[in-house]
Design a protein around this motif. Structure first.
Motif, PDB file in Angstrom:
ATOM      1  N   GLN A  19      29.761  27.912  31.526  1.00  9.24           N
ATOM      2  CA  GLN A  19      28.323  27.730  31.293  1.00  9.24           C
ATOM      3  C   GLN A  19      27.570  29.067  31.240  1.00  9.24           C
ATOM      4  O   GLN A  19      26.344  29.088  31.150  1.00  9.24           O
ATOM      5  CB  GLN A  19      27.736  26.846  32.404  1.00  9.24           C
ATOM      6  N   CYS A  20      28.323  30.181  31.313  1.00 10.33           N
ATOM      7  CA  CYS A  20      27.677  31.506  31.323  1.00 10.33           C
ATOM      8  C   CYS A  20      27.727  32.133  29.937  1.00 10.33           C
ATOM      9  O   CYS A  20      28.620  31.862  29.152  1.00 10.33           O
ATOM     10  CB  CYS A  20      28.408  32.439  32.286  1.00 10.33           C
ATOM     11  N   LYS A  21      26.789  33.033  29.686  1.00 12.01           N
ATOM     12  CA  LYS A  21      26.825  33.800  28.444  1.00 12.01           C
ATOM     13  C   LYS A  21      28.038  34.729  28.451  1.00 12.01           C
ATOM     14  O   LYS A  21      28.757  34.831  27.465  1.00 12.01           O
ATOM     15  CB  LYS A  21      25.538  34.623  28.342  1.00 12.01           C
ATOM     16  N   GLU A  22      28.256  35.412  29.577  1.00 13.37           N
ATOM     17  CA  GLU A  22      29.364  36.377  29.663  1.00 13.37           C
ATOM     18  C   GLU A  22      29.853  36.371  31.110  1.00 13.37           C
ATOM     19  O   GLU A  22      29.215  36.961  31.974  1.00 13.37           O
ATOM     20  CB  GLU A  22      28.842  37.760  29.270  1.00 13.37           C
ATOM     21  N   ALA A  23      30.972  35.676  31.367  1.00 11.44           N
ATOM     22  CA  ALA A  23      31.435  35.538  32.742  1.00 11.44           C
ATOM     23  C   ALA A  23      32.668  36.381  33.013  1.00 11.44           C
ATOM     24  O   ALA A  23      33.510  36.568  32.140  1.00 11.44           O
ATOM     25  CB  ALA A  23      31.754  34.071  33.038  1.00 11.44           C
ATOM     26  N   VAL A  24      32.743  36.922  34.229  1.00 13.80           N
ATOM     27  CA  VAL A  24      33.962  37.564  34.706  1.00 13.80           C
ATOM     28  C   VAL A  24      34.340  36.806  35.976  1.00 13.80           C
ATOM     29  O   VAL A  24      33.539  36.730  36.911  1.00 13.80           O
ATOM     30  CB  VAL A  24      33.707  39.037  35.077  1.00 13.80           C
ATOM     31  N   ILE A  25      35.538  36.216  36.006  1.00 16.17           N
ATOM     32  CA  ILE A  25      35.981  35.518  37.220  1.00 16.17           C
ATOM     33  C   ILE A  25      36.819  36.478  38.067  1.00 16.17           C
ATOM     34  O   ILE A  25      37.745  37.111  37.561  1.00 16.17           O
ATOM     35  CB  ILE A  25      36.828  34.263  36.882  1.00 16.17           C
ATOM     36  N   LEU A  26      36.463  36.610  39.338  1.00 13.58           N
ATOM     37  CA  LEU A  26      37.263  37.436  40.253  1.00 13.58           C
ATOM     38  C   LEU A  26      37.775  36.519  41.366  1.00 13.58           C
ATOM     39  O   LEU A  26      36.982  35.916  42.102  1.00 13.58           O
ATOM     40  CB  LEU A  26      36.410  38.562  40.841  1.00 13.58           C
ATOM     41  N   THR A  27      39.096  36.382  41.472  1.00 13.33           N
ATOM     42  CA  THR A  27      39.692  35.507  42.486  1.00 13.33           C
ATOM     43  C   THR A  27      40.265  36.362  43.610  1.00 13.33           C
ATOM     44  O   THR A  27      41.220  37.099  43.399  1.00 13.33           O
ATOM     45  CB  THR A  27      40.809  34.644  41.865  1.00 13.33           C
ATOM     46  N   VAL A  28      39.658  36.286  44.797  1.00 16.93           N
ATOM     47  CA  VAL A  28      40.174  37.062  45.934  1.00 16.93           C
ATOM     48  C   VAL A  28      41.161  36.197  46.716  1.00 16.93           C
ATOM     49  O   VAL A  28      41.230  34.979  46.519  1.00 16.93           O
ATOM     50  CB  VAL A  28      39.021  37.566  46.851  1.00 16.93           C
ATOM     51  N   GLU A  29      41.938  36.831  47.564  1.00 20.60           N
ATOM     52  CA  GLU A  29      42.882  36.101  48.410  1.00 20.60           C
ATOM     53  C   GLU A  29      42.130  35.176  49.359  1.00 20.60           C
ATOM     54  O   GLU A  29      41.115  35.572  49.947  1.00 20.60           O
ATOM     55  CB  GLU A  29      43.669  37.087  49.279  1.00 20.60           C
ATOM     56  N   GLN A  30      42.644  33.986  49.568  1.00 22.07           N
ATOM     57  CA  GLN A  30      42.054  33.073  50.553  1.00 22.07           C
ATOM     58  C   GLN A  30      42.157  33.688  51.954  1.00 22.07           C
ATOM     59  O   GLN A  30      43.145  34.348  52.268  1.00 22.07           O
ATOM     60  CB  GLN A  30      42.822  31.745  50.517  1.00 22.07           C
ATOM     61  N   GLY A  31      41.127  33.507  52.758  1.00 21.60           N
ATOM     62  CA  GLY A  31      41.212  33.943  54.160  1.00 21.60           C
ATOM     63  C   GLY A  31      40.294  35.094  54.510  1.00 21.60           C
ATOM     64  O   GLY A  31      39.794  35.804  53.643  1.00 21.60           O
ATOM     65  N   GLU A  32      40.104  35.273  55.824  1.00 16.43           N
ATOM     66  CA  GLU A  32      39.204  36.293  56.374  1.00 16.43           C
ATOM     67  C   GLU A  32      39.544  37.706  55.902  1.00 16.43           C
ATOM     68  O   GLU A  32      38.683  38.573  55.867  1.00 16.43           O
ATOM     69  CB  GLU A  32      39.262  36.265  57.911  1.00 16.43           C
ATOM     70  N   GLY A  33      40.819  37.937  55.569  1.00 15.05           N
ATOM     71  CA  GLY A  33      41.252  39.266  55.142  1.00 15.05           C
ATOM     72  C   GLY A  33      40.461  39.779  53.946  1.00 15.05           C
ATOM     73  O   GLY A  33      40.349  40.986  53.734  1.00 15.05           O
ATOM     74  N   SER A  34      39.900  38.872  53.172  1.00 12.88           N
ATOM     75  CA  SER A  34      39.139  39.294  51.996  1.00 12.88           C
ATOM     76  C   SER A  34      37.730  39.762  52.330  1.00 12.88           C
ATOM     77  O   SER A  34      37.041  40.317  51.485  1.00 12.88           O
ATOM     78  CB  SER A  34      39.072  38.158  50.963  1.00 12.88           C
ATOM     79  N   LYS A  35      37.298  39.522  53.561  1.00 14.38           N
ATOM     80  CA  LYS A  35      35.971  40.031  53.943  1.00 14.38           C
ATOM     81  C   LYS A  35      36.123  41.475  54.422  1.00 14.38           C
ATOM     82  O   LYS A  35      35.830  41.800  55.563  1.00 14.38           O
ATOM     83  CB  LYS A  35      35.361  39.146  55.041  1.00 14.38           C
ATOM     84  N   SER A  36      36.585  42.348  53.517  1.00 24.39           N
ATOM     85  CA  SER A  36      36.885  43.732  53.900  1.00 24.39           C
ATOM     86  C   SER A  36      36.082  44.696  53.036  1.00 24.39           C
ATOM     87  O   SER A  36      35.587  44.330  51.963  1.00 24.39           O
ATOM     88  CB  SER A  36      38.367  44.002  53.681  1.00 24.39           C
ATOM     89  N   LEU A  37      35.990  45.937  53.524  1.00 21.59           N
ATOM     90  CA  LEU A  37      35.316  46.977  52.747  1.00 21.59           C
ATOM     91  C   LEU A  37      36.044  47.183  51.415  1.00 21.59           C
ATOM     92  O   LEU A  37      35.417  47.448  50.390  1.00 21.59           O
ATOM     93  CB  LEU A  37      35.284  48.281  53.559  1.00 21.59           C
ATOM     94  N   GLU A  38      37.366  47.006  51.416  1.00 25.39           N
ATOM     95  CA  GLU A  38      38.147  47.204  50.199  1.00 25.39           C
ATOM     96  C   GLU A  38      37.786  46.151  49.152  1.00 25.39           C
ATOM     97  O   GLU A  38      37.558  46.469  47.987  1.00 25.39           O
ATOM     98  CB  GLU A  38      39.657  47.113  50.498  1.00 25.39           C
TER      99      GLU A  38
END
Lengths: 337, 337
Positions: free
Chosen positions: A53-72
């Protein structure tokens, strides 16, 4: 159902409607560059439905879990926006649970000092809880949510149909926060838990919970006072969760245990019956030393005393400053007395 | 001299006073944990003077230069606060130029979602310009200031005595922003530049410049409109600065060149005389192709057209939307006509 969050120039709407995912473009301004953030545990079709539904979409899939809430990972989101030439007028859409929402919201707050952020929570816990309040964050140096921003979304879409793919234990995990809010603020919601079939009343449970949280957050956007009641059950709950040997318990399951001792003895049997019905009464071998240590490393601890929320009667609360040790003793007496 | 920034719940004071560094503790709440951030180019005694007035100070000295405005150094600040057990009630003090202020302010905004931030700018440029406005940022992926927050300090202390250790070229670098503000908004300040000895009037120049910036920022905190006039001279100036072959020029020197073509022909001789007096009229071999490319990668460019600030008469301005190419042609004609 529309719930309006009245936060002056940071006001926004929460729309609760089955099937709204497929019609998101009618409510969100997607006619621009859109970073759709999701995680590997969320059905990929959800993010794709938004991207379509977007004009120009970029999908970014991060790893499931708290580990993805990182500075990296935070850096990865920023990098992706930069690489795709995102301007101040573009936006971020979170499609996932609390981890995705917290991470994406913080990245949206920081990119060019703030671009539009939309949240589409896909778990019961995030639909009820983390999609309201504007708390975005990552974990850092082993401490949860220590780095982040208060940053409100431009809109939140809640589609209870998305819950159909969740395992029952994830539903229970979200219900804990609803029971928590019913106990401090909504006797009618508590009685619904007691008397009705829960699965058939999820929309009602979500909406009533959001209305409680709305009222609290509107009165205390930056967490100066009243908002402490949202931490009801979390002092002990957080201690259990972080004590290290309870890795098998979910956040909601720990909170459920944490709120029992904070309720007056007379109502505890009713509270326990409701928690059992929700699949949230899982007694464990409490290690009080570890729980004490973990609970009071909490950033909300204030020297030797903490402010805890007590529930004297269903639907009411009392804030009380107590010594840490008194809180632990109260919990011990409750479970071992 | 106290300048009050009226930004509702984000209001704060700027105190301008010679010798105030040694008395900072009378104005700032330093009776707590304090992260004092400075850089290797700032006399170490400045940060030590602040640390000596704190209950518990940690001094962090980052490398001088733009390289420190990175996600890595941002992480280092957060890490240091965490390692020293900083709570929500502790604070960050920046003692340095724009790099230190931008970096520290962003870290203060993010640590526990925002702790108190004080700014003590030590260069003329930062005293005049970057200590006001609440724009904090780091560079990322090669783009300046692309990641950050709007976050106001709790107080700014400006001690003109600190400028005595600055090399003359650094003084000139700061004067460029003052001349810029005089041109759009303060005929009296411009005439001071024309008629008085500059070194003897630095306090007056700082205060008048702050008052102009205060008035603009108060009207437009989040950079929606009027604040564009603070970018007067910066479109071409930024182009010169980023065009790659001008590494030897300072920011202020580039801005000084950038504002000449934006002034009406009739006043250009006066403008050039003032810039010469400030040590800011350093003609270079302009590479217009590179300047064009660098100028309009600017995030403020809006499609094919940009809004530029023109100065028809000293102390007045006009915002005009122009094609990028027209802006470049105007600059070419000015320097080569």
């Amino acid at each position: 159902m529309k719930i309006h969050m009245d936060l002056k120039e940071h006001s926004y709407d929460i729309l609760v409607q089955r099937g709204i995912l497929a019609h998101a473009g009618e409510h969100l301004h997607l006619d621009r560059r859109v970073l759709v953030v999701t995680d590997s545990g969320v059905p990929a079709a959800y993010a794709q439905t938004i991207a379509g539904q977007c004009k120009e979409a970029v999908i970014l899939t991060v790893e499931q879990g708290e580990g993805s809430k990182s500075l990296e990972t935070f850096g990865k989101l920023l990098e992706t926006m930069l690489a795709h030439g995102f301007s101040r007028k573009d936006c971020v859409v979170a499609v996932g649970g609390g981890v995705v929402g917290d991470l994406s919201g913080f990245a949206a707050s920081a990119y060019m000092r703030g671009i539009d952020f939309y949240n589409i929570p896909t778990t019961l816990l995030s639909q009820i809880d983390s999609s309201i309040g504007g708390k975005t964050a990552i974990n850092f140096g082993g401490v949860k949510n220590i780095v982040g921003a208060f940053y409100q979304p431009k809109m939140v879409l809640i589609d209870p149909d998305l819950l159909s793919t969740l395992p029952p234990r994830q539903i229970s995990n979200g219900l804990a926060e609803a029971v928590k809010m019913a106990l401090t603020s909504d006797r009618v919601l508590f009685e619904l838990f007691e008397n009705e079939e829960i699965g058939a009343n999820l929309d009602e449970i979500i909406i009533r919970s959001l209305q409680i949280k709305k009222s609290v957050v509107e009165q205390d956007e930056k967490e100066a006072g009243l908002r402490k009641i949202l931490n009801f059950g979390h002092t002990i709950g957080h201690g259990i969760e972080s004590s290290g040997n309870m890795a098998e318990l979910y956040h909601g399951e720990c909170v459920a245990l944490g709120l029992i001792p904070m309720c007056a003895g007379a109502i505890r049997p009713r509270v326990i019956r409701v928690l059992e019905k929700c699949g949230l009464y899982n007694l464990i071998a409490f290690d009080w030393d570890k729980i004490t240590q973990a609970a009071f490393h909490d950033k909300k601890a204030d020297g030797d005393a903490v402010t805890v929320t007590l529930v004297p009667e269903i639907g009411s609360f009392e804030l009380r400053k107590m010594k840490c040790i008194e809180v632990i003793d109260m919990a011990k007496a409750c479970f071992e007395g």
